[in-house]
Design a protein around this motif. Structure first.
Motif, PDB file in Angstrom:
ATOM      1  N   GLY A 102       0.816  -1.208   0.000  1.00 36.83           N
ATOM      2  CA  GLY A 102       0.000   0.000   0.000  1.00 36.83           C
ATOM      3  C   GLY A 102       0.848   1.256   0.000  1.00 36.83           C
ATOM      4  O   GLY A 102       0.554   2.216  -0.724  1.00 36.83           O
ATOM      5  N   VAL A 103       1.915   1.276   0.803  1.00 34.79           N
ATOM      6  CA  VAL A 103       2.815   2.425   0.823  1.00 34.79           C
ATOM      7  C   VAL A 103       3.524   2.579  -0.519  1.00 34.79           C
ATOM      8  O   VAL A 103       3.653   3.695  -1.049  1.00 34.79           O
ATOM      9  N   LEU A 104       3.994   1.465  -1.082  1.00 35.87           N
ATOM     10  CA  LEU A 104       4.643   1.537  -2.388  1.00 35.87           C
ATOM     11  C   LEU A 104       3.700   2.088  -3.458  1.00 35.87           C
ATOM     12  O   LEU A 104       4.102   2.909  -4.294  1.00 35.87           O
ATOM     13  N   ALA A 105       2.452   1.639  -3.431  1.00 31.95           N
ATOM     14  CA  ALA A 105       1.475   2.120  -4.411  1.00 31.95           C
ATOM     15  C   ALA A 105       1.218   3.617  -4.219  1.00 31.95           C
ATOM     16  O   ALA A 105       1.110   4.372  -5.205  1.00 31.95           O
ATOM     17  N   ARG A 106       1.132   4.049  -2.968  1.00 31.51           N
ATOM     18  CA  ARG A 106       0.895   5.476  -2.710  1.00 31.51           C
ATOM     19  C   ARG A 106       2.061   6.335  -3.188  1.00 31.51           C
ATOM     20  O   ARG A 106       1.868   7.351  -3.869  1.00 31.51           O
ATOM     21  N   LEU A 249      13.653  -4.476   6.480  1.00 31.78           N
ATOM     22  CA  LEU A 249      14.790  -4.156   7.348  1.00 31.78           C
ATOM     23  C   LEU A 249      16.111  -4.180   6.582  1.00 31.78           C
ATOM     24  O   LEU A 249      16.855  -3.184   6.585  1.00 31.78           O
ATOM     25  N   PRO A 250      16.469  -5.291   5.884  1.00 34.42           N
ATOM     26  CA  PRO A 250      17.695  -5.248   5.077  1.00 34.42           C
ATOM     27  C   PRO A 250      17.611  -4.248   3.936  1.00 34.42           C
ATOM     28  O   PRO A 250      18.645  -3.700   3.520  1.00 34.42           O
ATOM     29  N   ALA A 251      16.395  -4.006   3.418  1.00 35.41           N
ATOM     30  CA  ALA A 251      16.271  -3.024   2.333  1.00 35.41           C
ATOM     31  C   ALA A 251      16.683  -1.640   2.815  1.00 35.41           C
ATOM     32  O   ALA A 251      17.317  -0.874   2.068  1.00 35.41           O
ATOM     33  N   TYR A 252      16.355  -1.324   4.053  1.00 34.95           N
ATOM     34  CA  TYR A 252      16.704  -0.010   4.580  1.00 34.95           C
ATOM     35  C   TYR A 252      18.215   0.119   4.780  1.00 34.95           C
ATOM     36  O   TYR A 252      18.813   1.148   4.428  1.00 34.95           O
ATOM     37  N   PHE A 253      18.854  -0.909   5.321  1.00 29.93           N
ATOM     38  CA  PHE A 253      20.275  -0.812   5.652  1.00 29.93           C
ATOM     39  C   PHE A 253      21.187  -1.155   4.480  1.00 29.93           C
ATOM     40  O   PHE A 253      22.302  -0.625   4.386  1.00 29.93           O
ATOM     41  N   LEU A 268       9.593   0.559   6.298  1.00 32.88           N
ATOM     42  CA  LEU A 268       9.953   0.042   7.620  1.00 32.88           C
ATOM     43  C   LEU A 268       8.872   0.358   8.658  1.00 32.88           C
ATOM     44  O   LEU A 268       8.593  -0.437   9.554  1.00 32.88           O
ATOM     45  N   PHE A 269       8.228   1.522   8.529  1.00 29.79           N
ATOM     46  CA  PHE A 269       7.226   1.951   9.508  1.00 29.79           C
ATOM     47  C   PHE A 269       5.790   1.680   9.053  1.00 29.79           C
ATOM     48  O   PHE A 269       4.845   2.094   9.729  1.00 29.79           O
ATOM     49  N   SER A 270       5.624   1.001   7.937  1.00 29.12           N
ATOM     50  CA  SER A 270       4.285   0.789   7.384  1.00 29.12           C
ATOM     51  C   SER A 270       3.422  -0.110   8.270  1.00 29.12           C
ATOM     52  O   SER A 270       2.308   0.261   8.662  1.00 29.12           O
ATOM     53  N   PHE A 271       3.919  -1.295   8.588  1.00 25.92           N
ATOM     54  CA  PHE A 271       3.127  -2.236   9.371  1.00 25.92           C
ATOM     55  C   PHE A 271       2.806  -1.726  10.770  1.00 25.92           C
ATOM     56  O   PHE A 271       1.659  -1.883  11.243  1.00 25.92           O
ATOM     57  N   PRO A 272       3.756  -1.104  11.497  1.00 26.68           N
ATOM     58  CA  PRO A 272       3.384  -0.559  12.810  1.00 26.68           C
ATOM     59  C   PRO A 272       2.227   0.435  12.742  1.00 26.68           C
ATOM     60  O   PRO A 272       1.354   0.453  13.615  1.00 26.68           O
ATOM     61  N   GLY A 273       2.204   1.264  11.690  1.00 23.74           N
ATOM     62  CA  GLY A 273       1.100   2.208  11.543  1.00 23.74           C
ATOM     63  C   GLY A 273      -0.227   1.505  11.299  1.00 23.74           C
ATOM     64  O   GLY A 273      -1.253   1.851  11.902  1.00 23.74           O
ATOM     65  N   THR A 274      -0.221   0.507  10.415  1.00 13.45           N
ATOM     66  CA  THR A 274      -1.444  -0.239  10.128  1.00 13.45           C
ATOM     67  C   THR A 274      -1.933  -0.998  11.352  1.00 13.45           C
ATOM     68  O   THR A 274      -3.137  -1.027  11.644  1.00 13.45           O
ATOM     69  N   LEU A 275      -1.015  -1.619  12.073  1.00 17.68           N
ATOM     70  CA  LEU A 275      -1.387  -2.384  13.261  1.00 17.68           C
ATOM     71  C   LEU A 275      -1.993  -1.471  14.331  1.00 17.68           C
ATOM     72  O   LEU A 275      -2.982  -1.841  14.989  1.00 17.68           O
ATOM     73  N   THR A 276      -1.427  -0.290  14.499  1.00 15.78           N
ATOM     74  CA  THR A 276      -1.989   0.662  15.472  1.00 15.78           C
ATOM     75  C   THR A 276      -3.416   1.022  15.095  1.00 15.78           C
ATOM     76  O   THR A 276      -4.312   1.054  15.955  1.00 15.78           O
ATOM     77  N   LEU A 330       8.665   8.145   8.950  1.00 13.13           N
ATOM     78  CA  LEU A 330       7.560   8.212   9.902  1.00 13.13           C
ATOM     79  C   LEU A 330       6.357   8.934   9.305  1.00 13.13           C
ATOM     80  O   LEU A 330       5.202   8.572   9.570  1.00 13.13           O
ATOM     81  N   MET A 331       6.613   9.936   8.484  1.00  9.07           N
ATOM     82  CA  MET A 331       5.525  10.672   7.854  1.00  9.07           C
ATOM     83  C   MET A 331       4.821   9.826   6.796  1.00  9.07           C
ATOM     84  O   MET A 331       3.595   9.675   6.813  1.00  9.07           O
ATOM     85  N   ASP A 332       5.592   9.277   5.874  1.00 12.11           N
ATOM     86  CA  ASP A 332       5.006   8.496   4.776  1.00 12.11           C
ATOM     87  C   ASP A 332       4.567   7.109   5.217  1.00 12.11           C
ATOM     88  O   ASP A 332       3.571   6.581   4.708  1.00 12.11           O
ATOM     89  N   GLY A 333       5.324   6.513   6.169  1.00 12.77           N
ATOM     90  CA  GLY A 333       5.047   5.147   6.570  1.00 12.77           C
ATOM     91  C   GLY A 333       4.098   5.049   7.743  1.00 12.77           C
ATOM     92  O   GLY A 333       2.975   4.572   7.601  1.00 12.77           O
ATOM     93  N   TYR A 334       4.533   5.539   8.903  1.00 14.77           N
ATOM     94  CA  TYR A 334       3.702   5.360  10.097  1.00 14.77           C
ATOM     95  C   TYR A 334       2.423   6.198  10.035  1.00 14.77           C
ATOM     96  O   TYR A 334       1.316   5.678  10.193  1.00 14.77           O
TER      97      TYR A 334
END
Length: 395
Positions: A102-106, A249-253, A268-276, A330-334
């Motif tokens: 979803g984040v990639l599509a956005r 995680l490896p994609a970021y580093f 990296l922050f996409s799933f935590p935002g959705t889960l919240t 955090l802005m785009d993901g979370y």
């Protein structure tokens, strides 16, 4: 004699018809349906109550009744798909990969539609696409649930909720009031610009949900009833969903630092935002009948957090390139995944008119007020400069 018997039979038929008419007249009328959204959420035999408490199931896996409705006619118990609890492991893991996609599509849609002299502001494409898919999936809720319940949650809460974003919409409107781009216009045009983004986003989102539902009804007649997903397919779906998010995680580093602010930090922050958002909807929405409290809290808090991160990127004491990329993530993901327009549009369409307008007005007004508090204080204190932003790593 023959004529007498025929007249008697006609009298009997008339009396029968009259009795049937009286019986129909005494029967209560079928529940009135105000729109297609309510029809998709409430079963045909259930009255459209139009309160928020009954909308808690929009984000959750289909219930047992919905699974049976979409399954094979006369199916044996072994042919009926399993239902899943709200916080079961399959339901939670189903949100991982769709959040990333979803984040990639956005981000992809924003990049494609963010050209110079665009006729439609880029976020409109994002909201329209997500709400269209949301409406289409909602229209096929029973059939999807009869195959594999968490798949419905993956598409609606995971993908559509991460594709659309309420917080970016609110920030975009707020920045229009403030004219942070220093466009050559007076204050009245600033107001018009903010109102245009507000009204058009509401209109395109609600229309897209309705269009998606209409398309689903046209397509559903051609979709055969299928058997539940076999155990192997269910396990593969869960494992792939976990692996996709773990790969962020490896994609970021490992990827180039220049990609961090563009995509990898947001993933990296996409799933935590959705889960919240999912937890807030499941826990808070059933507590209030006036409007969906869970989505309201997620959207307003997410808008305030977006304002905080926006300010931190533009402080006079600018953060490091890595910190700047984290803030963008955090802005785009979370925040992008914590807030949603797709679920918001479905809830507005299903509520009764007064409650729907109250929900829209409160969500919009509280978000704008929070942004005014967060960003206005920084502007008036001369602590930030909108024309200067922290630098990202280039290599």
């Amino acid at each position: 004699m023959a004529s007498g018997s025929s007249s008697n039979s006609k009298d009997i038929e008339k009396e029968t018809l009259r009795a049937e008419d009286l019986e129909k007249a005494e029967q209560p009328p079928p529940p009135h349906r105000t729109d297609e959204v309510a029809d998709a959420i409430y079963p045909p035999t259930q009255e459209h109550v139009g309160d928020a408490e009954s909308l808690a199931s929009v984000n959750l896996p289909p219930s047992e009744a919905e699974v049976e409705e979409g399954g094979l006619p006369g199916a044996k118990p072994s042919q009926i798909a399993k239902t899943y609890a709200t916080f079961s492991l399959p339901a939670i893991t189903s949100l991982m990969a769709p959040s990333v996609f979803g984040v990639l599509a956005r981000l992809g849609l924003l990049a494609i539609t963010g050209y110079d002299e665009h006729a439609v502001f880029p976020l409109a494409w994002v909201q329209a696409a997500g709400c269209l898919i949301m409406g289409f999936t909602l229209g096929l809720r029973d059939q999807i649930g009869a195959y594999y319940g968490p798949l419905y949650t993956a598409i609606t809460t995971g993908f559509c909720g991460s594709l659309t974003t309420f917080s970016s919409w609110q920030l975009d409107v707020f920045l229009s009031w403030a004219n942070t781009q220093d466009a050559h216009r007076d204050w009245f045009r600033d107001v018009i610009d903010g109102l245009a983004k507000t009204i058009f986003t509401l209109a395109i989102s609600l229309s897209s949900v309705t269009l998606g539902l209409h398309l689903a009804r046209q397509v559903s007649r051609f979709i055969p009833r299928i058997k539940p997903a076999p155990p192997l397919a269910r396990h593969i779906f869960r494992v792939l969903s976990v692996l996709v998010y773990a790969a962020t995680l490896p994609a970021y580093f490992k990827a180039s630092p220049s990609f961090r602010h563009q995509a990898t930090a947001a993933l990296l922050f996409s799933f935590p935002g959705t889960l919240t958002r999912y937890v807030l909807a499941a826990k808070l929405t059933p507590l209030l009948t006036l409007f969906p409290l869970g989505t309201f809290v997620a959207n307003t808090v997410g808008s305030a957090l977006l304002g905080v991160f926006h300010v931190l990127q533009r402080r006079s004491a600018q953060p490091s390139p890595n910190a700047c990329a984290i803030l963008q993530g955090l802005m785009d993901g979370y925040c992008g995944c914590l807030t949603t327009v797709s679920t918001f549009a479905v809830e507005v369409g299903a509520l009764k008119a007064r409650r729907a307008w109250l929900y829209v007005g409160l969500s919009w007004a509280v978000s704008q007020l929070l942004l005014l508090i967060v960003m206005g204080v920084s502007w008036w204190g001369a602590d930030i400069n909108e024309s200067q932003m922290c630098a990202f790593a280039l290599s």
